[in-house]
Design a protein around this motif. Structure first.
Motif, PDB file in Angstrom:
ATOM      1  N   VAL A   1       0.832  -1.205   0.000  1.00 49.44           N
ATOM      2  CA  VAL A   1       0.000   0.000   0.000  1.00 49.44           C
ATOM      3  C   VAL A   1       0.868   1.257   0.000  1.00 49.44           C
ATOM      4  N   GLU A   2       1.912   1.252   0.815  1.00 49.81           N
ATOM      5  CA  GLU A   2       2.777   2.434   0.920  1.00 49.81           C
ATOM      6  C   GLU A   2       3.552   2.671  -0.377  1.00 49.81           C
ATOM      7  N   ALA A   3       4.136   1.613  -0.947  1.00 50.51           N
ATOM      8  CA  ALA A   3       4.967   1.763  -2.148  1.00 50.51           C
ATOM      9  C   ALA A   3       4.138   2.168  -3.365  1.00 50.51           C
ATOM     10  N   LEU A   4       3.039   1.468  -3.610  1.00 50.58           N
ATOM     11  CA  LEU A   4       2.218   1.787  -4.777  1.00 50.58           C
ATOM     12  C   LEU A   4       1.514   3.130  -4.604  1.00 50.58           C
ATOM     13  N   GLY A   5       1.054   3.414  -3.393  1.00 46.88           N
ATOM     14  CA  GLY A   5       0.373   4.683  -3.131  1.00 46.88           C
ATOM     15  C   GLY A   5       1.292   5.878  -3.254  1.00 46.88           C
ATOM     16  N   ALA A   6       2.560   5.716  -2.864  1.00 41.48           N
ATOM     17  CA  ALA A   6       3.526   6.818  -2.969  1.00 41.48           C
ATOM     18  C   ALA A   6       3.859   7.112  -4.429  1.00 41.48           C
ATOM     19  N   GLU A   7       3.802   6.097  -5.284  1.00 40.64           N
ATOM     20  CA  GLU A   7       4.122   6.279  -6.699  1.00 40.64           C
ATOM     21  C   GLU A   7       3.022   7.042  -7.435  1.00 40.64           C
ATOM     22  N   ASP A   8       1.764   6.747  -7.068  1.00 39.45           N
ATOM     23  CA  ASP A   8       0.614   7.393  -7.696  1.00 39.45           C
ATOM     24  C   ASP A   8      -0.561   7.286  -6.737  1.00 39.45           C
TER      25      ASP A   8
END
Length: 371
Positions: A244-251
């Motif tokens: 959640v953190e990695a994908l959410g930070a990207e977009d």
């Protein structure tokens, strides 16, 4: 054509220029798979960036050599007449990075079967697998890519049941391009429509959020319950936090957590992902209690509606096996998904290219022993 390492920003810019690319090919996915070394690579025609890929490197035990893995990638022009012009410089670059072999999953469709064809196949005792049915569509791209890969020395990795060595070769998708909510609902079978209507009548409430640790903990608790009931090995909460953190930070629109509640009780929870015009149902969980309120149908319908609102071309329910045999426990999965009125889609699957034949043979033996 040349291939070299690129920045994550350049990688993302290339993906944004595409109508569709797998979330497994985003730079963020490399952060999710932290046990692998990651690299973003780009294809250049002169100074122009024309393709990109996320490469994950897994080290061979006791040897400083790696399997280079491109899940559902690379993002290149798969319609090209000469795939060697794209794949040969990639292989040279990865060999220079210490790879003894390459595994990739071209995002190229070979066959499709619509819901009516699959339904007829399930009802026919003589039909055991999707391949026993005439496809609704057989693509020229799939045949051309398969032929070229074989000529270039790549080896298909499909295994029994239709699951590739890493990612599924068969998936179930609902086409959305040019369709309204009413169109998609009308394409579903009577049971799905009735269950969606029942969930609304029972007062099931579906909410989505881009983050929120309490909701993520609630999802994971229900997911653990589902794993115990359905006999699969669950992932830890830390994995989903990272995702959640990695994908959410990207977009900020990349990943959403959905929860369905009935009178305050969590009855279903899912994770949805979107890259460009491709939306996926990634993970799901449901309660054993209150199944009669149809929370799973309600949450799927909300995810589909959100995909339509976002302009998605496809809603992807991810992997299925190719079985239509009623005695196979996997048949229930395709039966549930076929009710959505979508289609089964076969990709060309995952392919390996040995770069060091001795090390590749040792790796294949190691993986066989592990299995």
């Amino acid at each position: 054509m040349s291939v070299r390492e690129i920045s994550e920003n350049d990688h993302l810019e290339l993906l944004r220029s595409q109508r569709s690319a797998s979330f497994l090919q985003t730079p963020a996915w490399g952060r999710v798979k932290s046990e692998w070394r990651r690299e973003s690579i780009g294809w250049f025609r002169g100074d122009e960036l024309v393709g990109a890929a996320l490469v994950l490197y897994r080290q061979l035990p006791k040897v400083k050599r790696f399997l280079a893995y491109l899940p559902e990638g690379p993002v290149i022009d798969w319609e090209a007449d000469d795939l060697g012009a794209w794949l040969s410089p990639m292989a040279a670059h990865l060999s220079g990075r210490g790879a003894f072999g390459v595994r990739m999953g071209p995002p190229v469709v070979t066959r499709r079967w619509d819901a009516a064809t699959i339904k007829a196949g399930i009802a026919d005792d003589a039909v055991r697998r999707l391949g026993d049915l005439p496809p609704t569509e057989r693509t020229h791209s799939g045949a051309r890519v398969t032929s070229q890969l074989l000529d270039l020395g790549w080896r298909a990795q499909t295994v029994e049941g239709g699951f590739a060595a890493g990612q599924p070769q068969y998936v179930f998708q609902i086409p959305l391009a040019g369709r309204t909510e009413e169109d998609v609902l009308a394409g579903m079978n009577q049971l799905w429509r009735r269950n969606i209507k029942k969930a609304a009548k029972e007062g099931v409430e579906v909410v989505s959020t881009a983050s929120g640790d309490e909701e993520l903990k609630a999802f994971h608790e229900l997911y653990m319950h589902t794993a115990e009931r359905d006999h699969f090995t669950p992932r830890p909460l830390a994995y989903f936090r990272t995702m959640v953190e990695a994908l959410g930070a990207e977009d900020p629109d990349r990943i959403r957590l959905y929860t369905a509640r009935h009178e305050g009780t969590l009855v279903a929870a899912t994770i949805g992902i979107r890259v460009g015009a491709h939306a996926w149902y990634s993970y799901g969980a449901s309660s054993t209690e209150k199944r009669e309120v149809r929370g799973s149908n309600a949450i799927q319908w909300q995810m589909i509606r959100d995909a339509i609102a976002a302009g998605a071309d496809v809603y992807d329910l991810r992997g299925i096996t190719d079985t239509l045999d009623e005695d196979d426990p996997h048949q229930g999965l395709i039966q549930f998904k076929v009710g959505t009125g979508g289609e089964a889609v076969e990709y060309v699957g995952e392919w390996d290219l040995p770069l060091n034949r001795a090390l590749y043979a040792a790796f294949a033996m190691y993986m066989k022993r592990r299995a």
